[in-house]
Design a protein around this motif. Structure first.
Motif: not given
Length: 120
Positions: A49, A52-53, A58, A61, A96, A98
């Motif tokens: 989290d 990704f913030s 992306h 990360a 992507h 998640v």
């Protein structure tokens, strides 16, 4: 005489990945909380989290998390054989990421069940 900062030097396997993780944690949580998370531990889910913030691409990360895991103590003990699995977005053919999970011979651990602490 050795400089004070030299006495606390730590050698990491992937220093760039660790630096990226530290920067992301500091950006999202601030210095004190980031330090506490690194020393006392955090879930892989919390790390994902935060990464990704943070203001990172992306894929950078994801790469930093993947590369940086070698420098963390992982709980529960995974043994010698484990595999990091990526969970992709809902769109067909999506690349992507998640979430992540860890597969072991004894089963699969969700990111919220994996605890990380920076090795020192």
């Amino acid at each position: 005489m050795m400089a004070p900062e030299a006495r606390f030097a730590v050698s990491f396997k992937n220093p760039d990945a660790v630096a990226s993780i530290v920067a992301a944690l500091r950006h999202v949580y601030g210095d004190e909380v980031a330090r506490l998370m690194l020393v006392e531990g955090m879930s892989l889910s919390n790390l994902i989290d935060a990464m990704f913030s943070a203001p990172l691409a992306h894929r950078e990360a994801v790469r930093s998390i993947t590369d940086g895991l070698d420098d963390f103590i992982i709980s529960p003990d995974l043994g010698l054989m484990w595999h990091l699995r990526y969970i992709y977005g809902d769109q067909p053919g999506s690349l992507h990421v998640v979430d992540m999970e860890i597969a072991t011979p004894d089963g699969t651990l969700a990111s919220k069940d994996v605890w990380l602490r920076l090795s020192s």
